[in-house]
Scaffold this motif. Structure first.
Motif, PDB file in Angstrom:
ATOM      1  N   UNK A 207       5.112  41.120 -13.779  1.00  0.00           N
ATOM      2  CA  UNK A 207       5.835  40.559 -12.626  1.00  0.00           C
ATOM      3  C   UNK A 207       6.819  39.486 -13.061  1.00  0.00           C
ATOM      4  N   UNK A 208       6.392  38.630 -13.976  1.00  0.00           N
ATOM      5  CA  UNK A 208       7.218  37.487 -14.349  1.00  0.00           C
ATOM      6  C   UNK A 208       8.370  37.895 -15.270  1.00  0.00           C
ATOM      7  N   UNK A 209       8.068  38.608 -16.334  1.00  0.00           N
ATOM      8  CA  UNK A 209       9.113  38.905 -17.324  1.00  0.00           C
ATOM      9  C   UNK A 209       9.932  40.146 -16.984  1.00  0.00           C
ATOM     10  N   UNK A 210       9.306  41.167 -16.411  1.00  0.00           N
ATOM     11  CA  UNK A 210      10.062  42.344 -15.994  1.00  0.00           C
ATOM     12  C   UNK A 210      10.747  42.120 -14.649  1.00  0.00           C
ATOM     13  N   UNK A 211       9.980  41.616 -13.682  1.00  0.00           N
ATOM     14  CA  UNK A 211      10.529  41.481 -12.338  1.00  0.00           C
ATOM     15  C   UNK A 211      11.487  40.318 -12.175  1.00  0.00           C
ATOM     16  N   UNK A 215      13.459  41.218 -18.407  1.00  0.00           N
ATOM     17  CA  UNK A 215      13.260  41.592 -19.809  1.00  0.00           C
ATOM     18  C   UNK A 215      12.532  42.932 -19.796  1.00  0.00           C
ATOM     19  N   UNK A 216      13.307  44.001 -19.528  1.00  0.00           N
ATOM     20  CA  UNK A 216      12.746  45.287 -19.136  1.00  0.00           C
ATOM     21  C   UNK A 216      12.052  46.013 -20.280  1.00  0.00           C
ATOM     22  N   UNK A 222      16.260  53.999 -23.333  1.00  0.00           N
ATOM     23  CA  UNK A 222      16.801  52.674 -23.624  1.00  0.00           C
ATOM     24  C   UNK A 222      15.776  51.878 -24.422  1.00  0.00           C
ATOM     25  N   UNK A 223      16.273  50.944 -25.225  1.00  0.00           N
ATOM     26  CA  UNK A 223      15.383  50.148 -26.062  1.00  0.00           C
ATOM     27  C   UNK A 223      14.702  49.072 -25.228  1.00  0.00           C
ATOM     28  N   UNK A 224      13.416  48.892 -25.449  1.00  0.00           N
ATOM     29  CA  UNK A 224      12.660  47.907 -24.680  1.00  0.00           C
ATOM     30  C   UNK A 224      13.018  46.497 -25.114  1.00  0.00           C
ATOM     31  N   UNK A 225      13.157  45.608 -24.125  1.00  0.00           N
ATOM     32  CA  UNK A 225      13.334  44.187 -24.420  1.00  0.00           C
ATOM     33  C   UNK A 225      11.970  43.528 -24.588  1.00  0.00           C
ATOM     34  N   UNK A 226      11.100  43.748 -23.620  1.00  0.00           N
ATOM     35  CA  UNK A 226       9.738  43.209 -23.699  1.00  0.00           C
ATOM     36  C   UNK A 226       8.802  44.325 -23.242  1.00  0.00           C
ATOM     37  N   UNK A 227       8.186  44.974 -24.199  1.00  0.00           N
ATOM     38  CA  UNK A 227       7.279  46.074 -23.896  1.00  0.00           C
ATOM     39  C   UNK A 227       5.885  45.511 -23.631  1.00  0.00           C
ATOM     40  N   UNK A 228       5.389  45.703 -22.406  1.00  0.00           N
ATOM     41  CA  UNK A 228       4.086  45.175 -21.998  1.00  0.00           C
ATOM     42  C   UNK A 228       3.209  46.342 -21.575  1.00  0.00           C
ATOM     43  N   UNK A 229       2.018  46.501 -22.149  1.00  0.00           N
ATOM     44  CA  UNK A 229       1.128  47.600 -21.754  1.00  0.00           C
ATOM     45  C   UNK A 229       0.867  47.587 -20.252  1.00  0.00           C
ATOM     46  N   UNK A 230       0.582  48.766 -19.714  1.00  0.00           N
ATOM     47  CA  UNK A 230       0.359  48.877 -18.274  1.00  0.00           C
ATOM     48  C   UNK A 230      -1.050  48.426 -17.886  1.00  0.00           C
TER      49      UNK A 230
END
Length: 326
Positions: A207-211, A215-216, A222-230
């Protein structure tokens, strides 16, 4: 005083000192009988009453549960029970075994509610509690910012967000490793606890970094900026871990962050104002409904914001200053 009676007094004090909840007369006699110290029950009762009259022990009248003499309980002075109210004593004299209790008006109204109304009210109160806790947390954060204003004002916002993101990634990955370690060791209770905590932190991070900061994660090639596990399951089954591309994050944040400082310290000259006049105020009316039919709704008016026109000492400069009131 006879030596035998003096020894019995000392023994009674020892017995009561070893029994903080106190003892009824029958219990005292039973204890002394087991020790072979009883001469006569009447003598024991007379001695207990004498000691109570002289202040050596405490004698408290108990609610009568059967015909006969009023029952008493005897206490060592170190374990004095709470004093009984005059209402308790009056009820005991008029209604056998009655004990007074105090209830607030809100508690009585709550008991009168239907089950569905009680559930709705408890849900409403839980929402208000969450709002109140949020306000308290905001106050704590504001105090921390004021205390560390000098250090915060020197921080560069883009780098600050990156530092936070890197810390969050390390925290998530460490927790994921600990969860899998418990899983491999067969510690089911720890796995459940750690997995729930990991899911909560992953949800907040997305929520904080993607939303918010955008930092998608990588999608559609596309290359991930911040990849966060689901989820925690994603960490276990797919081996996913949080990963931040610092270069891409910096470029994205430069597009979303304005200014080069988290906060700017501005020192105001309080002697510059010669006139300050209030010009406007916003007022919020909050109507608090009560469940009980005989209690009218309470109307609370809260000033939420205001503004002031300030006339500076030079006589020419005028400015509006807005401020919020919570």
């Amino acid at each position: 005083m006879a030596p035998k009676q003096s020894a019995l007094r000392a023994r009674l004090l020892d017995i009561l000192a070893s029994t903080p909840p106190g003892l009824a007369f029958e219990d005292v006699v039973a204890r002394l009988t087991d020790e072979g110290s009883v001469s006569s029950q009447r003598g024991i009762r007379d001695l207990l009453n004498e000691m109570a009259d002289e202040g050596e022990i405490l004698r408290v009248r108990q609610p009568r549960r059967a015909p006969g003499a009023p029952p008493y309980r005897y206490f060592h002075p170190a374990f004095a029970p709470p004093a009984r109210s005059e209402l308790d004593q009056a009820l005991e004299r008029s209604i056998e075994g009655a004990v007074a209790s105090v209830s607030t008006r809100d508690a009585l109204e709550q008991q009168a509610l239907r089950p569905d109304e009680s559930i709705r009210q408890s849900h409403g109160m839980s929402v208000l509690m969450r709002i109140a806790h949020g306000m308290l947390a905001d106050d704590v954060h504001a105090v921390a910012l004021v205390e560390h204003a000098t250090e915060v004002s020197a921080l560069e916002p883009v780098q600050l967000v990156i530092d936070v993101a890197e810390w969050v990634a390390r925290d998530i990955n460490t927790l994921a490793d600990e969860t899998i370690e418990h899983l491999n060791a067969g510690r089911a209770a720890e796995v459940e606890h750690f997995a729930a905590e990991l899911d909560a932190r992953l949800s907040w991070a997305r929520r904080y970094f993607h939303g918010f900061w955008r930092l998608d994660r990588g999608v559609l090639g596309s290359q991930a900026i911040f990849d966060i596990p689901r989820s925690a399951m994603d960490c276990h089954h797919n081996g996913k871990r949080a990963a931040l591309d610092v270069h891409l994050a910096r470029e994205r944040l430069k597009l979303r962050v304005l200014g080069s400082r988290v906060a700017e310290l501005v020192k105001l000259d309080t002697d510059a104002h010669s006139i300050a006049a209030g010009t406007d105020a916003s007022v919020a009316d909050i109507r608090m409904e009560r469940q009980a039919a005989f209690a009218p709704a309470a109307l609370v008016s809260v000033m939420s914001a205001a503004a002031a026109l300030v006339q500076r000492a030079d006589g020419a400069t005028k400015e509006y200053q807005d401020f919020d009131i919570f």
